[in-house]
Design a protein around this motif. Structure first.
Motif, PDB file in Angstrom:
ATOM      1  N   GLY A   1       5.129   0.852  24.137  1.00 44.61           N
ATOM      2  CA  GLY A   1       5.388  -0.526  24.512  1.00 44.61           C
ATOM      3  C   GLY A   1       4.167  -1.417  24.561  1.00 44.61           C
ATOM      4  N   GLN A   2       3.009  -0.890  24.166  1.00 43.78           N
ATOM      5  CA  GLN A   2       1.798  -1.708  24.147  1.00 43.78           C
ATOM      6  C   GLN A   2       1.756  -2.525  22.861  1.00 43.78           C
ATOM      7  OE1 GLN A   2      -1.201   1.385  24.605  1.00 43.78           O
ATOM      8  NE2 GLN A   2      -1.668   0.562  26.627  1.00 43.78           N
ATOM      9  N   ILE A   3       1.244  -3.730  22.970  1.00 44.55           N
ATOM     10  CA  ILE A   3       1.081  -4.602  21.814  1.00 44.55           C
ATOM     11  C   ILE A   3      -0.394  -4.583  21.432  1.00 44.55           C
ATOM     12  CG2 ILE A   3       1.364  -6.937  20.942  1.00 44.55           C
ATOM     13  CD1 ILE A   3       4.026  -6.321  21.856  1.00 44.55           C
ATOM     14  N   THR A   4      -0.682  -4.249  20.167  1.00 40.24           N
ATOM     15  CA  THR A   4      -2.064  -4.199  19.705  1.00 40.24           C
ATOM     16  C   THR A   4      -2.216  -5.049  18.448  1.00 40.24           C
ATOM     17  OG1 THR A   4      -1.634  -2.207  18.408  1.00 40.24           O
ATOM     18  CG2 THR A   4      -2.465  -1.886  20.635  1.00 40.24           C
ATOM     19  N   GLU A   5      -3.378  -5.654  18.313  1.00 36.24           N
ATOM     20  CA  GLU A   5      -3.666  -6.449  17.127  1.00 36.24           C
ATOM     21  C   GLU A   5      -4.005  -5.520  15.976  1.00 36.24           C
ATOM     22  OE1 GLU A   5      -6.941  -9.644  15.542  1.00 36.24           O
ATOM     23  OE2 GLU A   5      -6.304  -9.818  17.629  1.00 36.24           O
ATOM     24  N   VAL A   6      -3.410  -5.797  14.819  1.00 36.86           N
ATOM     25  CA  VAL A   6      -3.646  -5.000  13.624  1.00 36.86           C
ATOM     26  C   VAL A   6      -4.646  -5.701  12.704  1.00 36.86           C
ATOM     27  CG1 VAL A   6      -2.578  -3.964  11.584  1.00 36.86           C
ATOM     28  CG2 VAL A   6      -1.343  -4.013  13.749  1.00 36.86           C
ATOM     29  N   ARG A   7      -4.379  -6.960  12.393  1.00 36.65           N
ATOM     30  CA  ARG A   7      -5.256  -7.739  11.521  1.00 36.65           C
ATOM     31  C   ARG A   7      -5.174  -9.205  11.873  1.00 36.65           C
ATOM     32  NH1 ARG A   7      -4.779  -6.897   5.326  1.00 36.65           N
ATOM     33  NH2 ARG A   7      -6.478  -8.374   5.341  1.00 36.65           N
ATOM     34  N   ARG A   8      -6.156  -9.945  11.376  1.00 37.19           N
ATOM     35  CA  ARG A   8      -6.243 -11.375  11.644  1.00 37.19           C
ATOM     36  C   ARG A   8      -6.736 -12.078  10.384  1.00 37.19           C
ATOM     37  NH1 ARG A   8      -8.026 -14.320  16.833  1.00 37.19           N
ATOM     38  NH2 ARG A   8      -6.980 -12.510  17.697  1.00 37.19           N
ATOM     39  N   HIS A   9      -6.161 -13.242  10.105  1.00 37.93           N
ATOM     40  CA  HIS A   9      -6.600 -14.084   8.988  1.00 37.93           C
ATOM     41  C   HIS A   9      -6.875 -15.468   9.544  1.00 37.93           C
ATOM     42  CE1 HIS A   9      -6.815 -15.579   4.838  1.00 37.93           C
ATOM     43  NE2 HIS A   9      -6.283 -16.666   5.365  1.00 37.93           N
ATOM     44  N   VAL A  10      -8.111 -15.916   9.422  1.00 37.92           N
ATOM     45  CA  VAL A  10      -8.498 -17.228   9.932  1.00 37.92           C
ATOM     46  C   VAL A  10      -8.604 -18.190   8.760  1.00 37.92           C
ATOM     47  CG1 VAL A  10     -10.265 -18.526  11.181  1.00 37.92           C
ATOM     48  CG2 VAL A  10      -9.747 -16.172  11.845  1.00 37.92           C
ATOM     49  N   GLY A  11      -7.994 -19.361   8.914  1.00 41.99           N
ATOM     50  CA  GLY A  11      -8.035 -20.369   7.868  1.00 41.99           C
ATOM     51  C   GLY A  11      -6.709 -20.440   7.124  1.00 41.99           C
ATOM     52  N   GLY A  12      -6.628 -21.371   6.202  1.00 41.64           N
ATOM     53  CA  GLY A  12      -5.411 -21.532   5.421  1.00 41.64           C
ATOM     54  C   GLY A  12      -5.093 -20.268   4.649  1.00 41.64           C
TER      55      GLY A  12
END
Length: 74
Positions: free
Chosen positions: A50-61
């Protein structure tokens, strides 16, 4: 650009897209997620515990290819 690209991408059945707006949600939400500029796409995964973890991130358009690349990690 990102909004239009998100409309064109077919999301997998287990993916939910949630759009946040600074003017509506407030700075606290953005700070809690570590978002410093917009647009920013953040892909989270829910674990079996039940934990939420960040997998990836994209910054910008982001275009369709960038969003599909982000989704490859799920």
């Amino acid at each position: 650009m990102t909004g239009l690209a998100l409309q064109q991408v077919v999301l997998p059945a287990n993916v939910v897209f949630e759009r946040r707006k600074l003017e509506i949600d407030g700075e606290e939400v953005f700070r809690a997620c570590g978002v410093q500029s917009t647009p920013t796409l953040v892909l989270y995964r829910s674990t079996e515990e039940g934990q939420i973890t960040e997998v990836r991130r994209h910054v910008g358009g982001a275009n369709v290819a960038a969003i599909e690349s982000l989704l490859n990690d799920i």
